[in-house]
Every structure is written in C-alpha cells, then in structure tokens.
Design an enzyme around this catalytic site. Structure first.
Site, mmCIF file in Angstrom:
data_model
loop_
_atom_site.group_PDB
_atom_site.id
_atom_site.type_symbol
_atom_site.label_atom_id
_atom_site.label_comp_id
_atom_site.label_asym_id
_atom_site.label_seq_id
_atom_site.Cartn_x
_atom_site.Cartn_y
_atom_site.Cartn_z
ATOM 1 N N HIS A 66 91.348 15.655 71.468
ATOM 2 C CA HIS A 66 92.182 14.479 71.707
ATOM 3 C C HIS A 66 93.175 14.742 72.841
ATOM 4 O O HIS A 66 93.503 15.879 73.170
ATOM 5 C CB HIS A 66 92.941 14.083 70.439
ATOM 6 C CG HIS A 66 93.918 15.119 69.976
ATOM 7 N ND1 HIS A 66 95.159 15.284 70.555
ATOM 8 C CD2 HIS A 66 93.830 16.054 69.013
ATOM 9 C CE1 HIS A 66 95.798 16.266 69.961
ATOM 10 N NE2 HIS A 66 95.013 16.761 69.011
ATOM 11 N N GLU B 208 96.961 14.457 74.823
ATOM 12 C CA GLU B 208 98.314 14.882 74.439
ATOM 13 C C GLU B 208 98.986 13.833 73.555
ATOM 14 O O GLU B 208 98.922 12.631 73.831
ATOM 15 C CB GLU B 208 99.165 15.093 75.687
ATOM 16 C CG GLU B 208 100.596 15.517 75.371
ATOM 17 C CD GLU B 208 101.499 15.477 76.581
ATOM 18 O OE1 GLU B 208 101.894 16.562 77.048
ATOM 19 O OE2 GLU B 208 101.808 14.352 77.066
ATOM 20 N N GLU C 235 91.979 18.318 61.882
ATOM 21 C CA GLU C 235 92.625 19.555 62.326
ATOM 22 C C GLU C 235 92.923 20.460 61.134
ATOM 23 O O GLU C 235 93.095 19.981 60.004
ATOM 24 C CB GLU C 235 93.909 19.249 63.100
ATOM 25 C CG GLU C 235 94.611 20.474 63.664
ATOM 26 C CD GLU C 235 93.796 21.313 64.643
ATOM 27 O OE1 GLU C 235 92.703 21.806 64.257
ATOM 28 O OE2 GLU C 235 94.267 21.513 65.782
#
Length: 194
Positions: free
Chosen positions: A15, A17, A90
């Site tokens: 992805h 920032e 994540e």
C-alpha cells in the site's frame, strides 16, 4: 533457509504511504488513510501495471483500509474484480499498535530500513510474531490456483516473498521494501517492476 513455496506468477504491491507511516507509527491491525504521497504512489503502481499483461490474473487484497484504498487506485482499472483475504493483513504488533517507534524501548538490535526496523515486528509485546505470520502466508500461497496481483503491507509482503524465495526470518530485513513498489515473483525469482 526455509522450504521455497512453488506458487503461480505473482505481482505483490505494498500500500501507499499512510498518515501513520509519515508519523513513524506502528499500524499493525489498526489503520490510517493514505496521504497525498500515498495516493500518488498507488497511481504510479497503476501506471506500471498498465504496461503488463494481466490476462487471467486474480486481484487479491488485504481487508485493511490502506490496502483496499491502494487497490482501488492501482489495481481496479486493470482487473474486473478484487477480493479480500484476511491472510494478507499486516502482522499484528500487539501493545505497540498506534505507538510512535521512537517511543518504544527495546533491548535488541533494530537496524532501520525502508519500512522501519523489521526486528520490532518480531518482538512486539502481545504481537503475532514471525512464525504465525509465516504460517498464514504459507497457507495463503498454498491456496492460490492461478496468477494474481496481491495488495498487502510491508512486513507481510516481505514474508510472502521470503516463502517464495526459500529464505529465512533472518533474511526479512535484507529484502527490498518501500511504499508504492511492485515486486514480480515467478519460478523462485524476484524482480522489482519499474
């Protein structure tokens, strides 16, 4: 070294920032929106993907907002459908979620890299840890039935690539990273696109 997983051809995107990335905050299971820079990075990924033949590729994305937002910008114009898979989320960082890295007190070597010190993710109190992340990444890769474009996160991307390249946990910090990047993996070989 771990056993290399044989998987179909993959493009793995991290992805763009986020606001918390810019603040050097640990996100893990939490989320913050993309910054203008993050949206520009996703647009650059879209441009890079436009030069590739993606016929027959599936689009699979982490369900976390920052990845979904990136997929909407970078991948949606190239594939008919993008589905989410929780195994691409994540790594969990337990008590460190939302904390600024400079506030963390650690007693282990923490070399910095493009995605922050990788060792933080292995040692986060109450976190998921590398063994559990590796197990879910291997499970995800074993279920793939064809080529795919994946949108995920910094540490999860590294773990997926570690499994595909037959590397070990000690090699994670040495794998290239950064936001707005695309990695192509085929037959145990990795190359950066663009």
């Amino acid at each position: 070294m771990s056993t290399r997983i044989n998987a179909p051809e993959l493009y793995i995107l991290r992805h763009g920032e986020t606001e918390w990335n810019a603040q050097n905050r640990m996100q893990g299971g939490l989320n913050s929106p993309l910054t203008e820079t993050g949206r520009a990075q996703a647009a650059r990924q879209a441009e890079l993907l436009s030069h590739l033949s993606l016929d027959g590729f599936a689009g699979i994305c982490s369900p976390q907002g920052r990845a979904v937002e990136t997929a909407g910008i970078a991948v949606a114009r190239h594939l008919l459908m993008i589905r989410t898979d929780d195994r691409l989320r994540e790594i969990g960082v337990g008590e460190w979620q939302g904390r600024v890295r400079s506030d963390l007190r650690v007693d282990f070597p923490a070399d910095d890299g493009p995605d922050g010190p990788v060792a933080y993710y292995a040692h986060a109190p109450g976190g998921e840890g590398f063994a559990a992340l590796e197990a879910r990444c291997r499970d995800f890769l074993a279920d793939l039935t064809g080529p795919a474009v994946l949108v995920t996160h910094g540490i999860t991307s590294r773990m997926l690539r570690m499994c595909l390249l037959g590397l070990g946990h000690n090699d994670l910090g040495g794998l290239p990273g950064g936001q707005g990047i695309i990695f192509h993996l085929k037959d145990g070989v990795q190359r950066q696109v663009g």
